[in-house]
Design a protein around this motif. Structure first.
Motif, PDB file in Angstrom:
ATOM      1  N   MET A   1      46.803  56.144  44.981  1.00 54.00           N
ATOM      2  CA  MET A   1      45.570  55.349  44.907  1.00 54.00           C
ATOM      3  C   MET A   1      45.905  53.867  45.068  1.00 54.00           C
ATOM      4  SD  MET A   1      43.569  53.348  42.737  1.00 54.00           S
ATOM      5  CE  MET A   1      42.711  53.511  41.174  1.00 54.00           C
ATOM      6  N   LYS A   2      45.078  53.173  45.829  1.00 54.59           N
ATOM      7  CA  LYS A   2      45.341  51.773  46.152  1.00 54.59           C
ATOM      8  C   LYS A   2      44.259  50.877  45.541  1.00 54.59           C
ATOM      9  CE  LYS A   2      45.835  50.217  50.673  1.00 54.59           C
ATOM     10  NZ  LYS A   2      46.570  50.256  51.961  1.00 54.59           N
ATOM     11  N   ALA A   3      44.688  49.772  44.959  1.00 53.42           N
ATOM     12  CA  ALA A   3      43.739  48.828  44.352  1.00 53.42           C
ATOM     13  C   ALA A   3      43.833  47.477  45.045  1.00 53.42           C
ATOM     14  CB  ALA A   3      44.033  48.672  42.864  1.00 53.42           C
ATOM     15  N   LEU A   4      42.707  46.783  45.063  1.00 48.61           N
ATOM     16  CA  LEU A   4      42.674  45.420  45.617  1.00 48.61           C
ATOM     17  C   LEU A   4      42.397  44.451  44.477  1.00 48.61           C
ATOM     18  CD1 LEU A   4      42.519  43.448  48.096  1.00 48.61           C
ATOM     19  CD2 LEU A   4      40.058  43.929  48.159  1.00 48.61           C
ATOM     20  N   LEU A   5      43.276  43.462  44.347  1.00 47.79           N
ATOM     21  CA  LEU A   5      43.107  42.461  43.300  1.00 47.79           C
ATOM     22  C   LEU A   5      42.847  41.107  43.972  1.00 47.79           C
ATOM     23  CD1 LEU A   5      43.317  42.222  40.154  1.00 47.79           C
ATOM     24  CD2 LEU A   5      45.710  41.563  40.469  1.00 47.79           C
ATOM     25  N   ILE A   6      41.636  40.599  43.771  1.00 47.85           N
ATOM     26  CA  ILE A   6      41.285  39.299  44.339  1.00 47.85           C
ATOM     27  C   ILE A   6      41.653  38.242  43.316  1.00 47.85           C
ATOM     28  CG2 ILE A   6      39.383  37.859  45.164  1.00 47.85           C
ATOM     29  CD1 ILE A   6      38.001  40.533  45.926  1.00 47.85           C
ATOM     30  N   VAL A   7      42.563  37.359  43.687  1.00 51.03           N
ATOM     31  CA  VAL A   7      43.057  36.360  42.738  1.00 51.03           C
ATOM     32  C   VAL A   7      42.443  34.998  43.056  1.00 51.03           C
ATOM     33  CG1 VAL A   7      45.087  35.065  42.009  1.00 51.03           C
ATOM     34  CG2 VAL A   7      45.214  37.546  42.240  1.00 51.03           C
ATOM     35  N   ALA A   8      41.688  34.475  42.100  1.00 49.45           N
ATOM     36  CA  ALA A   8      41.071  33.156  42.261  1.00 49.45           C
ATOM     37  C   ALA A   8      41.675  32.182  41.250  1.00 49.45           C
ATOM     38  CB  ALA A   8      39.565  33.264  42.065  1.00 49.45           C
ATOM     39  N   HIS A   9      41.331  30.919  41.389  1.00 48.54           N
ATOM     40  CA  HIS A   9      41.913  29.924  40.503  1.00 48.54           C
ATOM     41  C   HIS A   9      41.450  30.089  39.062  1.00 48.54           C
ATOM     42  CE1 HIS A   9      42.588  26.075  38.511  1.00 48.54           C
ATOM     43  NE2 HIS A   9      43.554  25.878  39.394  1.00 48.54           N
ATOM     44  N   GLY A  10      40.133  30.288  38.905  1.00 46.83           N
ATOM     45  CA  GLY A  10      39.554  30.298  37.560  1.00 46.83           C
ATOM     46  C   GLY A  10      38.991  28.923  37.258  1.00 46.83           C
ATOM     47  N   SER A  11      37.888  28.916  36.497  1.00 47.54           N
ATOM     48  CA  SER A  11      37.189  27.656  36.235  1.00 47.54           C
ATOM     49  C   SER A  11      36.709  27.600  34.796  1.00 47.54           C
ATOM     50  CB  SER A  11      35.988  27.548  37.190  1.00 47.54           C
ATOM     51  OG  SER A  11      35.166  26.450  36.849  1.00 47.54           O
ATOM     52  N   ARG A  12      36.473  26.381  34.321  1.00 48.48           N
ATOM     53  CA  ARG A  12      35.845  26.231  32.997  1.00 48.48           C
ATOM     54  C   ARG A  12      34.364  26.581  33.081  1.00 48.48           C
ATOM     55  NH1 ARG A  12      39.327  22.059  33.329  1.00 48.48           N
ATOM     56  NH2 ARG A  12      41.046  22.140  31.819  1.00 48.48           N
ATOM     57  N   ASN A  17      33.476  31.684  37.833  1.00 47.37           N
ATOM     58  CA  ASN A  17      34.200  32.937  37.603  1.00 47.37           C
ATOM     59  C   ASN A  17      33.320  34.149  37.908  1.00 47.37           C
ATOM     60  OD1 ASN A  17      36.310  31.289  36.666  1.00 47.37           O
ATOM     61  ND2 ASN A  17      35.440  31.257  34.617  1.00 47.37           N
ATOM     62  N   HIS A  18      32.055  34.040  37.565  1.00 45.91           N
ATOM     63  CA  HIS A  18      31.135  35.144  37.854  1.00 45.91           C
ATOM     64  C   HIS A  18      30.969  35.357  39.353  1.00 45.91           C
ATOM     65  CE1 HIS A  18      29.256  34.780  33.599  1.00 45.91           C
ATOM     66  NE2 HIS A  18      30.288  35.582  33.627  1.00 45.91           N
ATOM     67  N   GLU A  19      31.007  34.264  40.115  1.00 44.56           N
ATOM     68  CA  GLU A  19      30.934  34.399  41.576  1.00 44.56           C
ATOM     69  C   GLU A  19      32.079  35.276  42.091  1.00 44.56           C
ATOM     70  OE1 GLU A  19      29.039  29.959  42.522  1.00 44.56           O
ATOM     71  OE2 GLU A  19      31.081  30.436  43.172  1.00 44.56           O
ATOM     72  N   VAL A  20      33.262  35.040  41.545  1.00 44.36           N
ATOM     73  CA  VAL A  20      34.433  35.803  41.996  1.00 44.36           C
ATOM     74  C   VAL A  20      34.307  37.268  41.574  1.00 44.36           C
ATOM     75  CG1 VAL A  20      36.943  35.989  41.924  1.00 44.36           C
ATOM     76  CG2 VAL A  20      35.877  33.730  41.857  1.00 44.36           C
ATOM     77  N   MET A  21      33.826  37.483  40.361  1.00 46.45           N
ATOM     78  CA  MET A  21      33.675  38.865  39.895  1.00 46.45           C
ATOM     79  C   MET A  21      32.594  39.597  40.696  1.00 46.45           C
ATOM     80  SD  MET A  21      34.595  38.657  35.836  1.00 46.45           S
ATOM     81  CE  MET A  21      33.904  37.077  35.389  1.00 46.45           C
ATOM     82  N   ALA A  22      31.539  38.871  41.057  1.00 48.73           N
ATOM     83  CA  ALA A  22      30.479  39.477  41.880  1.00 48.73           C
ATOM     84  C   ALA A  22      31.014  39.812  43.271  1.00 48.73           C
ATOM     85  CB  ALA A  22      29.287  38.519  41.987  1.00 48.73           C
ATOM     86  N   LEU A  23      31.871  38.936  43.776  1.00 49.20           N
ATOM     87  CA  LEU A  23      32.500  39.165  45.080  1.00 49.20           C
ATOM     88  C   LEU A  23      33.354  40.429  45.026  1.00 49.20           C
ATOM     89  CD1 LEU A  23      32.562  37.538  47.729  1.00 49.20           C
ATOM     90  CD2 LEU A  23      34.588  36.361  46.889  1.00 49.20           C
ATOM     91  N   TYR A  35      40.112  51.141  49.312  1.00 51.23           N
ATOM     92  CA  TYR A  35      40.518  50.809  47.940  1.00 51.23           C
ATOM     93  C   TYR A  35      39.671  51.563  46.920  1.00 51.23           C
ATOM     94  CZ  TYR A  35      42.902  46.947  50.257  1.00 51.23           C
ATOM     95  OH  TYR A  35      43.719  46.209  51.077  1.00 51.23           O
ATOM     96  N   SER A  36      40.328  52.290  46.045  1.00 55.79           N
ATOM     97  CA  SER A  36      39.597  53.029  45.012  1.00 55.79           C
ATOM     98  C   SER A  36      39.134  52.088  43.911  1.00 55.79           C
ATOM     99  CB  SER A  36      40.495  54.103  44.401  1.00 55.79           C
ATOM    100  OG  SER A  36      41.109  54.849  45.407  1.00 55.79           O
ATOM    101  N   LEU A  37      39.779  50.948  43.819  1.00 53.60           N
ATOM    102  CA  LEU A  37      39.446  49.979  42.773  1.00 53.60           C
ATOM    103  C   LEU A  37      39.573  48.579  43.358  1.00 53.60           C
ATOM    104  CD1 LEU A  37      39.068  49.246  39.686  1.00 53.60           C
ATOM    105  CD2 LEU A  37      41.555  49.385  39.478  1.00 53.60           C
ATOM    106  N   VAL A  38      38.567  47.746  43.114  1.00 55.42           N
ATOM    107  CA  VAL A  38      38.641  46.328  43.493  1.00 55.42           C
ATOM    108  C   VAL A  38      38.316  45.525  42.245  1.00 55.42           C
ATOM    109  CG1 VAL A  38      37.738  44.479  44.960  1.00 55.42           C
ATOM    110  CG2 VAL A  38      37.900  46.799  45.867  1.00 55.42           C
ATOM    111  N   MET A  39      39.188  44.607  41.875  1.00 56.86           N
ATOM    112  CA  MET A  39      38.862  43.756  40.730  1.00 56.86           C
ATOM    113  C   MET A  39      39.335  42.325  40.954  1.00 56.86           C
ATOM    114  SD  MET A  39      41.336  45.173  37.640  1.00 56.86           S
ATOM    115  CE  MET A  39      41.228  43.714  36.590  1.00 56.86           C
TER     116      MET A  39
END
Lengths: 121, 121
Positions: A1-12, A17-23, A35-39
């Motif tokens: 099983m393959k997962a995709l991890l989208i790595v963003a900078h992160g913000s205060r 952060n919600h934009e990235v999670m929605a993406l 991808y069976s999992l994207v986070m």
């Protein structure tokens, strides 16, 4: 099983952060054939961290985690900090395959996107 | 005369700043029908600053400066810092029109770019 991890900078700002999670959620639906999992994970200022994101993917059954840095330039974060955090994340997961993709800003299409933004106004 | 100012974060790594300047140069050639001048400016860690970039555009004869934030998310930089720096930049230029475009990450096409990056590997 393959997962995709989208790595963003992160913000205060939570909105950022919600934009990235929605993406990530949106991509989960659109890339499910690959991808069976994207986070999402964050380099700093937000959770989950990159090592936590990698661990969660492994716990969910991923044999491979593909990491896509959601960054525009080859700054310190892309060149040093993200690879460092990935190393930390895979320390306890010797059987996990981790593939680090080029950051999103390295795509040649990014220039077309800028042109589109600049001339459409 | 209209100028395009691409605003990036700025980095301690020169390579990152040069990428943005190269992008501005490339866009200058491709958007010349709309913009007589295209240049880059940086929020921090690199020069020119946003106020300096605005001033240079005005000095080069721009009556309007269109500002395109080269940022992915609606973090503090996009929401607060860039508008603040623009306000500083236009203080002494009452006749200059400044148009602030949405940041590049707000374009709906960004999601397709991520999908392309994630599934092409």
């Amino acid at each position: 099983m393959k997962a995709l991890l989208i790595v963003a900078h992160g913000s205060r700002r939570n909105q950022s952060n919600h934009e990235v999670m929605a993406l990530a959620e949106s991509l989960a639906a659109k890339c499910q054939h690959q991808y069976s999992l994207v986070m999402a994970a964050f380099l700093e200022l937000a959770e989950p961290s990159i090592p936590t994101g990698i661990r969660v993917c492994a716990e969910q059954g991923a044999a491979e985690v593909v990491i896509l840095p959601y960054f525009l330039n080859t700054g310190r974060h892309v060149a040093e900090d993200i690879p460092e955090q990935i190393d930390i994340g895979k320390q306890d997961l010797p059987n996990l395959t981790i593939t680090l993709l080029p950051h999103i800003g390295a795509l040649p299409e990014m220039q077309n996107l800028l042109i589109q933004a600049a001339v459409s106004k």
